[in-house]
Design an enzyme around this catalytic site. Structure first.
Site, PDB file in Angstrom:
ATOM      1  CG  ASP A   9       7.245 -45.715 -10.446  1.00 45.78           C
ATOM      2  OD1 ASP A   9       7.550 -46.374  -9.579  1.00 45.78           O
ATOM      3  OD2 ASP A   9       8.153 -45.448 -11.263  1.00 45.78           O
ATOM      4  CB  SER A  10       8.348 -43.060  -6.859  1.00 45.20           C
ATOM      5  OG  SER A  10       9.429 -43.922  -7.554  1.00 45.20           O
ATOM      6  CB  CYS A  72       5.979 -48.058  -7.139  1.00 45.45           C
ATOM      7  SG  CYS A  72       7.259 -47.374  -6.134  1.00 45.45           S
ATOM      8  CB  CYS A 183      13.545 -50.953  -8.369  1.00 44.48           C
ATOM      9  SG  CYS A 183      13.338 -49.255  -8.860  1.00 44.48           S
ATOM     10  CG  HIS A 185      13.265 -46.105 -11.554  1.00 41.49           C
ATOM     11  ND1 HIS A 185      11.979 -46.237 -10.587  1.00 41.49           N
ATOM     12  CD2 HIS A 185      13.179 -44.924 -12.073  1.00 41.49           C
ATOM     13  CE1 HIS A 185      11.593 -44.856 -10.611  1.00 41.49           C
ATOM     14  NE2 HIS A 185      12.483 -44.157 -11.397  1.00 41.49           N
TER      15      HIS A 185
HETATM   16  N1  DGL Z   1      10.185 -47.800  -9.061  1.00 38.22           N
HETATM   17  C1  DGL Z   1      10.088 -47.588  -7.711  1.00 38.22           C
HETATM   18  C2  DGL Z   1      10.164 -49.204  -7.558  1.00 38.22           C
HETATM   19  O1  DGL Z   1      10.103 -49.883  -7.926  1.00 38.22           O
HETATM   20  C3  DGL Z   1      11.313 -46.695  -7.274  1.00 38.22           C
HETATM   21  C4  DGL Z   1      11.207 -46.272  -6.084  1.00 38.22           C
HETATM   22  C5  DGL Z   1      11.718 -45.111  -5.472  1.00 38.22           C
HETATM   23  O2  DGL Z   1      11.230 -43.949  -6.035  1.00 38.22           O
HETATM   24  O3  DGL Z   1      12.865 -44.960  -4.996  1.00 38.22           O
HETATM   25  O4  DGL Z   1      10.706 -49.336  -6.148  1.00 38.22           O
END
Ligand code: DGL
Length: 271
Positions: A9-10, A72, A183, A185
């Site tokens: 993930d980011s 992600c 997302c 997050h």
């Molecule tokens: N968790 C990432 C997603 O599902 C976040 C992406 C981001 O870093 O903007 O898209």
């Protein structure tokens, strides 16, 4: 030693998927990379998203993973098909599982999707939803402030409520009965999202469905771990170790998972 499940993930968002993988697959070992140094990916160009995603993937491939979970949505939207074409291990994204769960949940066929600018721009959710059912009405809204807020560890309180309320304003009165958290997050601020959007809306996070798909694929390829042991997991971050550890501990606390089996390390990844 048995190979691990790779998860990327980011930043900290993929922890919500990792948490569910650990719950559903308690004998499997996870190797996780959160690219917190370069988070958020949402506003970045397709070129950057692909480049950074491949860097995380190559780091995990060197550590010999048996399956890759792209936890992600933004990375899934831009790189999933490329990764599936080029890797010789199974690769799972989070968008199709989330779309499937939403279609199962909706009664009035009006589905809302929230995600990063990149994910919304890519149209990956409308494509996935309409592919399953062409009658679905979709209302998609980008939420650029959510990921930076979550990465700072702001998960509750006045600021969270204000940002979520303002961002979801265009979604109110749109008759949606189901909202996809597009997302990884966003499950970390799920309570506030539910409060703002209303109790009558079913909130869908793809983590459970993604973990179920992972389990089915491990079974299908006969690569499920058979050893009876408590696995230890390694969570790598490219950013600040203390901040990442603090959010990881919050995500994993109050769960049945043994936190002693989780190691958190800093890593530098590049080409
Ligand atoms: N968790 C990432 C997603 O599902 C976040 C992406 C981001 O870093 O903007 O898209």
């Amino acid at each position: 030693m048995d190979k691990a499940i790779g998860v990327i993930d980011s930043g900290v968002g993929g922890l919500t998927v990792a948490h569910e993988l650990m719950r559903q697959l308690p004998k499997e070992r996870l190797l996780y990379v959160g690219d917190t140094l370069r988070c958020p990916y949402g506003p970045r160009s397709e070129y950057e998203i692909k480049k950074y995603t491949w860097q995380m993937v190559n780091f995990l491939l060197e550590k010999k993973i048996k399956i890759l979970v792209v936890a992600c949505n933004t990375a899934t939207a831009f790189t999933l098909s490329e990764l599936q074409d080029e890797l010789d291990i199974p690769v799972i994204g989070v968008i199709n599982p989330g779309a499937r769960a939403a279609i199962n949940a909706t009664k009035n066929m009006h589905i809302g999707v929230i995600g990063t600018e990149g994910t919304i721009r890519s149209n990956a959710y409308p494509n996935a939803l309409l592919n399953i059912n062409s009658e679905i009405h979709i209302n998609a809204v980008a939420c650029p402030l959510f990921v930076p807020m979550v990465e700072k560890g702001i998960l509750h309180g006045e600021t969270t409520l204000q940002i979520v309320s303002e961002t979801l304003e265009p979604m109110k009165n749109n008759h949606i009965d189901t909202l996809i958290l597009g997302c990884t997050h966003y499950p970390l601020i799920r309570d506030t999202i539910q409060e703002v959007i209303g109790e009558h809306v079913s909130i869908i996070s793809s983590s459970e469905e993604t973990a179920r798909d992972t389990s089915a694929i491990l079974e299908y390829h006969e690569i499920m771990n058979k050893e009876d042991r408590v696995p230890y997991h390694i969570f790598f971050t490219t950013g600040d170790l203390d901040k990442f550890s603090s959010i990881t501990n919050r995500v994993f606390k109050s769960s049945e998972q043994n936190s002693d089996s989780v190691v958190i390390e800093h890593v530098t990844i590049n080409e």
